[in-house]
Design a protein around this motif. Structure first.
Motif, short mmCIF file in Angstrom:
data_model
loop_
_atom_site.label_atom_id
_atom_site.label_comp_id
_atom_site.label_asym_id
_atom_site.label_seq_id
_atom_site.Cartn_x
_atom_site.Cartn_y
_atom_site.Cartn_z
N UNK A 21 -14.92 85.24 54.41
CA UNK A 21 -14.31 84.06 53.80
C UNK A 21 -12.81 84.27 53.61
N UNK A 22 -12.43 85.46 53.20
CA UNK A 22 -11.01 85.76 53.01
C UNK A 22 -10.24 85.68 54.32
N UNK A 23 -10.84 86.22 55.38
CA UNK A 23 -10.19 86.17 56.70
C UNK A 23 -10.08 84.73 57.19
N UNK A 24 -11.16 83.98 57.03
CA UNK A 24 -11.15 82.59 57.48
C UNK A 24 -10.12 81.76 56.72
N UNK A 25 -10.08 81.93 55.40
CA UNK A 25 -9.10 81.19 54.59
C UNK A 25 -7.67 81.50 55.01
N UNK A 26 -7.41 82.76 55.34
CA UNK A 26 -6.05 83.14 55.73
C UNK A 26 -5.68 82.51 57.08
N UNK A 27 -6.65 82.41 57.99
CA UNK A 27 -6.39 81.75 59.28
C UNK A 27 -6.12 80.26 59.08
N UNK A 28 -6.94 79.62 58.26
CA UNK A 28 -6.76 78.19 58.03
C UNK A 28 -5.44 77.89 57.34
N UNK A 29 -4.97 78.85 56.54
CA UNK A 29 -3.71 78.67 55.82
C UNK A 29 -2.50 78.69 56.75
N UNK A 30 -2.69 79.21 57.96
CA UNK A 30 -1.58 79.24 58.92
C UNK A 30 -1.04 77.84 59.18
N UNK A 31 -1.87 76.84 59.02
CA UNK A 31 -1.49 75.47 59.36
C UNK A 31 -1.29 74.59 58.14
N UNK A 32 -1.36 75.20 56.95
CA UNK A 32 -1.27 74.36 55.75
C UNK A 32 -0.18 74.78 54.77
N UNK A 33 0.45 75.94 54.98
CA UNK A 33 1.51 76.35 54.06
C UNK A 33 2.53 77.21 54.78
N UNK A 34 3.35 77.90 54.01
CA UNK A 34 4.41 78.73 54.58
C UNK A 34 3.84 79.64 55.67
N UNK A 35 4.30 79.41 56.89
CA UNK A 35 3.71 80.11 58.04
C UNK A 35 3.94 81.61 57.98
N UNK A 36 5.14 82.02 57.61
CA UNK A 36 5.45 83.46 57.59
C UNK A 36 4.57 84.21 56.61
N UNK A 37 4.42 83.65 55.41
CA UNK A 37 3.59 84.30 54.39
C UNK A 37 2.13 84.30 54.82
N UNK A 38 1.67 83.17 55.38
CA UNK A 38 0.28 83.08 55.83
C UNK A 38 0.00 84.07 56.95
N UNK A 39 0.96 84.22 57.87
CA UNK A 39 0.78 85.14 58.99
C UNK A 39 0.67 86.58 58.49
N UNK A 40 1.47 86.91 57.50
CA UNK A 40 1.39 88.27 56.91
C UNK A 40 -0.01 88.52 56.34
N UNK A 41 -0.57 87.51 55.69
CA UNK A 41 -1.89 87.66 55.10
C UNK A 41 -2.96 87.80 56.19
N UNK A 42 -2.83 87.01 57.25
CA UNK A 42 -3.77 87.11 58.37
C UNK A 42 -3.73 88.52 58.96
N UNK A 43 -2.54 89.01 59.22
CA UNK A 43 -2.41 90.32 59.87
C UNK A 43 -2.91 91.44 58.96
N UNK A 44 -2.71 91.29 57.65
CA UNK A 44 -3.24 92.28 56.71
C UNK A 44 -4.76 92.26 56.72
N UNK A 45 -5.34 91.07 56.77
CA UNK A 45 -6.80 90.95 56.80
C UNK A 45 -7.39 91.52 58.07
#
Length: 333
Positions: A21-45
């Protein structure tokens, strides 16, 4: 246990459901908020997922947990998000993603591979997407690795062979970028050699279309393409399941002429591979008259080419086979 692994274990979600769920939420966030911050979260996950799936070199992964994560990933459609968002990731994250992809595809429940079933069940378009990624310089090699993992399974290889995407490989193997063209050749080879029965069925139903495209590779001005094409041909055409394809192939003058031209190639390796296909034309006890006439018209040149055929390391039978073929040509009338 390494310090990093202990810290990662404390910080990340504890159950497979929470992890996915955490990984999925971070991917979905790529298109809904600050892209740079969201991308960092995706890559960390993704980095954390890799640790959970393969360990850190000191701590082995929990096999039951890996299997549960795999099941959750399929349930939550995360494989689709992996593929669709691959081009958005940085180099290191893409590498981690490919590593995870390969581990996930090897997970098995009750004799069934979870991720293979996921692709088979209405997600075959992901294979087309991965094939199309060879046009993307940034992710081509990553997608090539992911595709070859998929091709290990006959149902997925069969889909690619029979899809419109397969024809793209005839373009990809001649791309100007050497690394990408070489990777595409490796994938192309796997498609034609990994599953003999699947390939035999495909060639039977797509004979004209396939060989029309393949002959262009055999006549390519690109040395690597030409060499690999004739090498692959000498491998898959002579496989037992392809016996009927071979019988059809060796009665066609157009293919014999191509092999004769390849016997004249400046490359020793190409000449040897061409010989292994050419010899079947000559050894065929039911040669049609048109084949015999081509051999007779070119007899003098062919005998000279065969007599000068270079020795090949590891092919102890080559000289004996060459002598037999020379004798067959000499007694043609």
């Amino acid at each position: 246990m390494s310090f990093f692994f202990r810290m990662a274990s404390r910080l990340r979600p504890s159950t497979p459901e929470e992890v996915v769920r955490s990984i999925k939420d971070s991917f979905l966030a790529l298109h809904t908020r600050n892209h740079t911050k969201a991308l960092e979260e995706v890559e960390k996950n993704i980095s954390s997922l890799r640790l959970m799936l393969s360990g850190d070199g000191e701590v082995e992964p929990n096999e039951e947990q890996v299997l549960q994560i795999t099941l959750e990933i399929c349930k939550e459609d995360l494989l689709s998000l992996f593929v669709q968002n691959l081009p958005s990731l940085g180099w290191g994250a893409r590498k981690d993603m490919v590593h995870c992809w390969c581990i996930l595809f090897r997970q098995k429940v009750d004799e069934s591979y979870c991720c293979v079933q996921y692709i088979e069940n209405n997600h075959l378009e992901l294979l087309d997407f991965l094939v199309g990624c060879y046009k993307n310089l940034d992710v081509a090699l990553n997608c090539g690795n992911m595709l070859r993992e998929c091709i290990k399974y006959p149902t997925l290889a069969k889909y690619i062979l029979e899809s419109g995407s397969f024809e793209l490989f005839f373009e990809y193997v001649e791309l100007p970028n050497f690394d990408i063209a070489s990777d595409a050749l490796n994938t192309f080879k796997d498609l034609l050699t990994k599953h003999e029965t699947v390939v035999a069925e495909f060639l039977s139903s797509h004979y004209e279309q396939f060989f029309e495209l393949y002959t262009r590779l055999l006549s390519s001005t690109n040395y690597v393409t030409r060499r690999q094409a004739v090498k692959f041909l000498s491998e898959f055409l002579l496989e037992a399941p392809n016996a009927q394809i071979m019988k059809r192939f060796i009665v066609e003058v157009r293919f014999l002429n191509i092999m004769i031209n390849l016997l004249k190639d400046s490359s020793k390796n190409i000449r040897i591979c061409a010989f292994h296909v050419f010899k079947v034309f000559v050894a065929n006890p039911n040669k049609p008259r048109c084949i015999i006439e081509v051999l007779l018209d070119n007899r003098r040149e062919l005998l000279k080419l065969l007599q000068n055929l270079p020795a090949s390391k590891g092919e102890d039978d080559l000289d004996e086979e060459r002598d037999i073929i020379i004798q067959e040509i000499e007694k043609l009338a």
